[in-house]
Design an enzyme around this catalytic site. Sequence first.
Site, PDB file in Angstrom:
ATOM      1  N   SER A 186      -9.998 -64.117 -84.396  1.00 35.61           N
ATOM      2  CA  SER A 186     -10.072 -64.255 -85.854  1.00 35.61           C
ATOM      3  C   SER A 186      -8.817 -64.928 -86.416  1.00 35.61           C
ATOM      4  O   SER A 186      -8.828 -65.395 -87.548  1.00 35.61           O
ATOM      5  CB  SER A 186     -10.219 -62.864 -86.478  1.00 35.61           C
TER       6      SER A 186
ATOM      7  N   CYS B 150     -10.677 -61.505 -78.528  1.00 39.81           N
ATOM      8  CA  CYS B 150     -10.808 -60.637 -79.703  1.00 39.81           C
ATOM      9  C   CYS B 150     -11.604 -59.414 -79.284  1.00 39.81           C
ATOM     10  O   CYS B 150     -12.740 -59.538 -78.803  1.00 39.81           O
ATOM     11  CB  CYS B 150     -11.551 -61.400 -80.803  1.00 39.81           C
TER      12      CYS B 150
ATOM     13  N   GLU C  53      -0.855 -60.911 -89.490  1.00 38.48           N
ATOM     14  CA  GLU C  53      -1.194 -62.257 -89.986  1.00 38.48           C
ATOM     15  C   GLU C  53      -0.208 -62.709 -91.076  1.00 38.48           C
ATOM     16  O   GLU C  53      -0.009 -63.890 -91.277  1.00 38.48           O
ATOM     17  CB  GLU C  53      -2.629 -62.286 -90.532  1.00 38.48           C
TER      18      GLU C  53
HETATM   19  N1  DGL Z   1      -7.606 -59.668 -82.843  1.00 35.61           N
HETATM   20  C1  DGL Z   1      -8.923 -59.205 -83.022  1.00 35.61           C
HETATM   21  C2  DGL Z   1      -9.263 -58.015 -82.189  1.00 35.61           C
HETATM   22  O1  DGL Z   1      -8.786 -57.975 -81.078  1.00 35.61           O
HETATM   23  C3  DGL Z   1      -9.470 -59.226 -84.423  1.00 35.61           C
HETATM   24  C4  DGL Z   1      -8.762 -58.443 -85.443  1.00 35.61           C
HETATM   25  C5  DGL Z   1      -9.363 -58.622 -86.799  1.00 35.61           C
HETATM   26  O2  DGL Z   1      -9.597 -59.766 -87.187  1.00 35.61           O
HETATM   27  O3  DGL Z   1      -9.604 -57.602 -87.451  1.00 35.61           O
HETATM   28  O4  DGL Z   1      -9.999 -57.148 -82.546  1.00 35.61           O
END
Ligand code: DGL
Length: 278
Positions: A16, A78, A157
């Site tokens: 994301s 992710c 972020e």
């Molecule tokens: N980095 C992602 C994960 O491992 C997404 C985090 C998100 O966008 O909430 O879940």
Amino acid sequence: MIKEEVCNRPIGVFDSGVGGLTVAREIMRQLPNERIVYFGDTARVPYGSKSQETITKFSKQIVRFLQTQGVKAIVVACNSVSACALDELEKDVDIPIVDVVRPGAKTAIGATKNGRIGVIATEATVGSGIYSRYIKNNSPDATVLSKACPLLVPLVEEGLWEDPVTDEIAGRYLAGLIDVGIDTLILGCTHYPIIRSTIGRIMGDGVALVNPAYETARELKELLQEKGLESRHRPGLGTGTELYKFFVSDAADKFQMFANSILTYGILSAKVINIDEY
Ligand code: DGL
């Protein structure tokens, strides 16, 4: 025998936002010959507080985009997508897909000495129950304690990696995992390794932190070897084939700035694409 042209194609890696770079970094380290096309969905981050339908829709678009880049394999960097959409993505493509949840769970099972494992992740990942299901299936005596930490992704972020606000929020989330006997904690969101030192400070020396990135890159390597898909040469400079390419859905400058702090390889540029077209 797979043609060299296919072996020279890049690996597609996506998340994301910047979190998946923690996985890309490990792939760069363990598989230096492989080209990477990275996509960060910076216009729509965070994913972890969205529904399974939305996460599936977004990730299908990204996979379609990566296929236009001629990728030979995809790494879902992710956890939220791995937890909510992996089966659907696998139906759509005929190239290998590697996720981050299974490698993370496997590493934790190998690391724990007392069988008590903590998981911190997004709401989507914790809500799916995937980590505890996978761990229990493979290690029935294990106890899994999970905690959703929805504010950590926006903090990462925003670049608040070493900040009292992040200390405070992480401290609140982790309070319920201290003094409950866990000896291993899975960083079940690819953004969390970026604030690993904060999490480590709060949890203390007695808890081993598991970053699934290492095992994910190792599994990717094994899979490429098994399928005869590994690249045998590192593309040279000036050959017209860039080793690493970065795409985002918004705010390329901000992404580029943070990416340069996460990766040892200085990224040259990140390009914005309209992901809704895919
Ligand atoms: N980095 C992602 C994960 O491992 C997404 C985090 C998100 O966008 O909430 O879940």
